[in-house]
Design a protein around this motif. Structure first.
Motif, PDB file in Angstrom:
ATOM      1  N   LEU A   1      -3.712 -17.993  28.604  1.00 35.33           N
ATOM      2  CA  LEU A   1      -3.721 -17.384  27.281  1.00 35.33           C
ATOM      3  C   LEU A   1      -2.684 -16.267  27.181  1.00 35.33           C
ATOM      4  O   LEU A   1      -2.000 -16.140  26.160  1.00 35.33           O
ATOM      5  N   ALA A   2      -2.542 -15.479  28.235  1.00 36.73           N
ATOM      6  CA  ALA A   2      -1.539 -14.414  28.230  1.00 36.73           C
ATOM      7  C   ALA A   2      -0.136 -15.005  28.128  1.00 36.73           C
ATOM      8  O   ALA A   2       0.712 -14.488  27.383  1.00 36.73           O
ATOM      9  N   ARG A   3       0.111 -16.083  28.839  1.00 37.44           N
ATOM     10  CA  ARG A   3       1.418 -16.739  28.781  1.00 37.44           C
ATOM     11  C   ARG A   3       1.678 -17.290  27.381  1.00 37.44           C
ATOM     12  O   ARG A   3       2.752 -17.102  26.807  1.00 37.44           O
ATOM     13  N   ASP A   4       0.666 -17.941  26.794  1.00 41.47           N
ATOM     14  CA  ASP A   4       0.820 -18.495  25.445  1.00 41.47           C
ATOM     15  C   ASP A   4       1.071 -17.396  24.414  1.00 41.47           C
ATOM     16  O   ASP A   4       1.913 -17.543  23.525  1.00 41.47           O
ATOM     17  N   LEU A   5       0.340 -16.284  24.547  1.00 49.21           N
ATOM     18  CA  LEU A   5       0.545 -15.177  23.612  1.00 49.21           C
ATOM     19  C   LEU A   5       1.931 -14.565  23.784  1.00 49.21           C
ATOM     20  O   LEU A   5       2.568 -14.168  22.806  1.00 49.21           O
ATOM     21  N   GLY A   6       2.400 -14.489  25.026  1.00 50.65           N
ATOM     22  CA  GLY A   6       3.760 -13.998  25.270  1.00 50.65           C
ATOM     23  C   GLY A   6       4.793 -14.886  24.614  1.00 50.65           C
ATOM     24  O   GLY A   6       5.769 -14.392  24.016  1.00 50.65           O
ATOM     25  N   ASP A   7       4.594 -16.199  24.715  1.00 50.87           N
ATOM     26  CA  ASP A   7       5.512 -17.140  24.067  1.00 50.87           C
ATOM     27  C   ASP A   7       5.502 -16.954  22.553  1.00 50.87           C
ATOM     28  O   ASP A   7       6.547 -16.980  21.902  1.00 50.87           O
ATOM     29  N   LEU A   8       4.315 -16.782  21.981  1.00 48.22           N
ATOM     30  CA  LEU A   8       4.214 -16.565  20.539  1.00 48.22           C
ATOM     31  C   LEU A   8       4.911 -15.266  20.127  1.00 48.22           C
ATOM     32  O   LEU A   8       5.609 -15.210  19.120  1.00 48.22           O
ATOM     33  N   ARG A   9       4.708 -14.234  20.931  1.00 46.21           N
ATOM     34  CA  ARG A   9       5.340 -12.945  20.620  1.00 46.21           C
ATOM     35  C   ARG A   9       6.859 -13.074  20.638  1.00 46.21           C
ATOM     36  O   ARG A   9       7.547 -12.542  19.754  1.00 46.21           O
ATOM     37  N   GLU A  10       7.384 -13.760  21.645  1.00 49.28           N
ATOM     38  CA  GLU A  10       8.832 -13.965  21.708  1.00 49.28           C
ATOM     39  C   GLU A  10       9.326 -14.701  20.473  1.00 49.28           C
ATOM     40  O   GLU A  10      10.368 -14.369  19.920  1.00 49.28           O
ATOM     41  N   GLY A  11       8.577 -15.701  20.039  1.00 52.21           N
ATOM     42  CA  GLY A  11       8.955 -16.447  18.839  1.00 52.21           C
ATOM     43  C   GLY A  11       8.961 -15.577  17.605  1.00 52.21           C
ATOM     44  O   GLY A  11       9.846 -15.677  16.758  1.00 52.21           O
ATOM     45  N   ILE A  12       7.982 -14.701  17.502  1.00 55.83           N
ATOM     46  CA  ILE A  12       7.909 -13.795  16.350  1.00 55.83           C
ATOM     47  C   ILE A  12       9.064 -12.805  16.384  1.00 55.83           C
ATOM     48  O   ILE A  12       9.689 -12.518  15.368  1.00 55.83           O
ATOM     49  N   GLU A  13       9.351 -12.288  17.583  1.00 56.74           N
ATOM     50  CA  GLU A  13      10.422 -11.302  17.699  1.00 56.74           C
ATOM     51  C   GLU A  13      11.795 -11.904  17.428  1.00 56.74           C
ATOM     52  O   GLU A  13      12.719 -11.182  17.060  1.00 56.74           O
ATOM     53  N   GLU A  14      11.933 -13.200  17.605  1.00 54.57           N
ATOM     54  CA  GLU A  14      13.208 -13.848  17.349  1.00 54.57           C
ATOM     55  C   GLU A  14      13.483 -14.041  15.861  1.00 54.57           C
ATOM     56  O   GLU A  14      14.612 -14.289  15.460  1.00 54.57           O
ATOM     57  N   VAL A  15      12.468 -13.920  15.061  1.00 53.64           N
ATOM     58  CA  VAL A  15      12.633 -14.069  13.615  1.00 53.64           C
ATOM     59  C   VAL A  15      13.520 -12.927  13.124  1.00 53.64           C
ATOM     60  O   VAL A  15      13.369 -11.777  13.521  1.00 53.64           O
ATOM     61  N   THR A  16      14.431 -13.230  12.239  1.00 52.86           N
ATOM     62  CA  THR A  16      15.399 -12.232  11.775  1.00 52.86           C
ATOM     63  C   THR A  16      14.904 -11.415  10.599  1.00 52.86           C
ATOM     64  O   THR A  16      15.678 -10.696   9.982  1.00 52.86           O
ATOM     65  N   ALA A  17      13.654 -11.496  10.280  1.00 59.31           N
ATOM     66  CA  ALA A  17      13.102 -10.746   9.158  1.00 59.31           C
ATOM     67  C   ALA A  17      13.058  -9.259   9.502  1.00 59.31           C
ATOM     68  O   ALA A  17      12.938  -8.867  10.657  1.00 59.31           O
ATOM     69  N   THR A  18      13.119  -8.452   8.480  1.00 55.94           N
ATOM     70  CA  THR A  18      12.985  -7.010   8.663  1.00 55.94           C
ATOM     71  C   THR A  18      11.522  -6.684   8.948  1.00 55.94           C
ATOM     72  O   THR A  18      10.625  -7.502   8.671  1.00 55.94           O
ATOM     73  N   PRO A  19      11.235  -5.492   9.501  1.00 51.10           N
ATOM     74  CA  PRO A  19       9.825  -5.129   9.742  1.00 51.10           C
ATOM     75  C   PRO A  19       8.967  -5.220   8.484  1.00 51.10           C
ATOM     76  O   PRO A  19       7.821  -5.655   8.540  1.00 51.10           O
ATOM     77  N   ALA A  20       9.501  -4.840   7.342  1.00 46.24           N
ATOM     78  CA  ALA A  20       8.731  -4.913   6.089  1.00 46.24           C
ATOM     79  C   ALA A  20       8.432  -6.364   5.723  1.00 46.24           C
ATOM     80  O   ALA A  20       7.325  -6.687   5.280  1.00 46.24           O
ATOM     81  N   GLU A  21       9.402  -7.247   5.940  1.00 42.72           N
ATOM     82  CA  GLU A  21       9.190  -8.670   5.651  1.00 42.72           C
ATOM     83  C   GLU A  21       8.163  -9.271   6.619  1.00 42.72           C
ATOM     84  O   GLU A  21       7.345 -10.098   6.215  1.00 42.72           O
ATOM     85  N   ARG A  22       8.209  -8.838   7.864  1.00 44.03           N
ATOM     86  CA  ARG A  22       7.221  -9.322   8.845  1.00 44.03           C
ATOM     87  C   ARG A  22       5.821  -8.896   8.425  1.00 44.03           C
ATOM     88  O   ARG A  22       4.876  -9.684   8.511  1.00 44.03           O
ATOM     89  N   ARG A  23       5.673  -7.635   8.030  1.00 41.86           N
ATOM     90  CA  ARG A  23       4.331  -7.153   7.604  1.00 41.86           C
ATOM     91  C   ARG A  23       3.851  -7.946   6.401  1.00 41.86           C
ATOM     92  O   ARG A  23       2.683  -8.299   6.324  1.00 41.86           O
ATOM     93  N   ALA A  24       4.742  -8.255   5.495  1.00 45.74           N
ATOM     94  CA  ALA A  24       4.367  -9.038   4.320  1.00 45.74           C
ATOM     95  C   ALA A  24       3.931 -10.447   4.719  1.00 45.74           C
ATOM     96  O   ALA A  24       2.969 -10.988   4.175  1.00 45.74           O
ATOM     97  N   LEU A  25       4.626 -11.019   5.695  1.00 50.77           N
ATOM     98  CA  LEU A  25       4.255 -12.356   6.157  1.00 50.77           C
ATOM     99  C   LEU A  25       2.907 -12.366   6.842  1.00 50.77           C
ATOM    100  O   LEU A  25       2.132 -13.314   6.722  1.00 50.77           O
ATOM    101  N   LEU A  26       2.614 -11.310   7.600  1.00 50.31           N
ATOM    102  CA  LEU A  26       1.363 -11.254   8.345  1.00 50.31           C
ATOM    103  C   LEU A  26       0.197 -10.799   7.471  1.00 50.31           C
ATOM    104  O   LEU A  26      -0.944 -10.918   7.872  1.00 50.31           O
ATOM    105  N   GLY A  27       0.474 -10.315   6.305  1.00 43.56           N
ATOM    106  CA  GLY A  27      -0.574  -9.938   5.367  1.00 43.56           C
ATOM    107  C   GLY A  27      -1.100  -8.602   5.659  1.00 43.56           C
ATOM    108  O   GLY A  27      -2.095  -8.117   5.556  1.00 43.56           O
TER     109      GLY A  27
END
Length: 93
Positions: free
Chosen positions: A67-93
């Motif tokens: 689970l830690a490995r899977d969450l790390g992979d997900l985090r890397e994927g999220i961090e690779e997104v080129t959205a601004t922090p404000a856009e990320r917060r909007a996406l995550l709700g």
């Protein structure tokens, strides 16, 4: 001696102790017990429901590393997104 004949080369069953405890606890829910008159009064799973050995076995079998490995992979994927922090917060709700 060939490696295939060495003790422990092939296990009859590769289950760990925690696997067996979980198996018995799960199976026990299907085994009814009765009173002296033959009336069903519950199942043996009630014995294991809050038993410390079952809780310890389930914790030890919990796939925390995976689970830690899977969450790390997900985090890397999220961090690779080129959205601004404000856009990320909007996406995550």
């Amino acid at each position: 001696m060939p490696a295939g004949l060495a003790p422990g080369y092939v296990l009859i069953d590769d289950k760990e102790d925690a696997d067996w405890v979980n198996y018995v606890a799960d199976l026990s829910r299907h085994l009814a017990f009765a009173d002296t008159d033959g009336n069903r009064r519950g199942h043996w799973g009630e014995l294991y429901r809050n038993h410390p050995a079952v809780a310890a076995a389930r914790l030890s079998a919990f796939p925390a590393e995976r689970l830690a490995r899977d969450l790390g992979d997900l985090r890397e994927g999220i961090e690779e997104v080129t959205a601004t922090p404000a856009e990320r917060r909007a996406l995550l709700g």
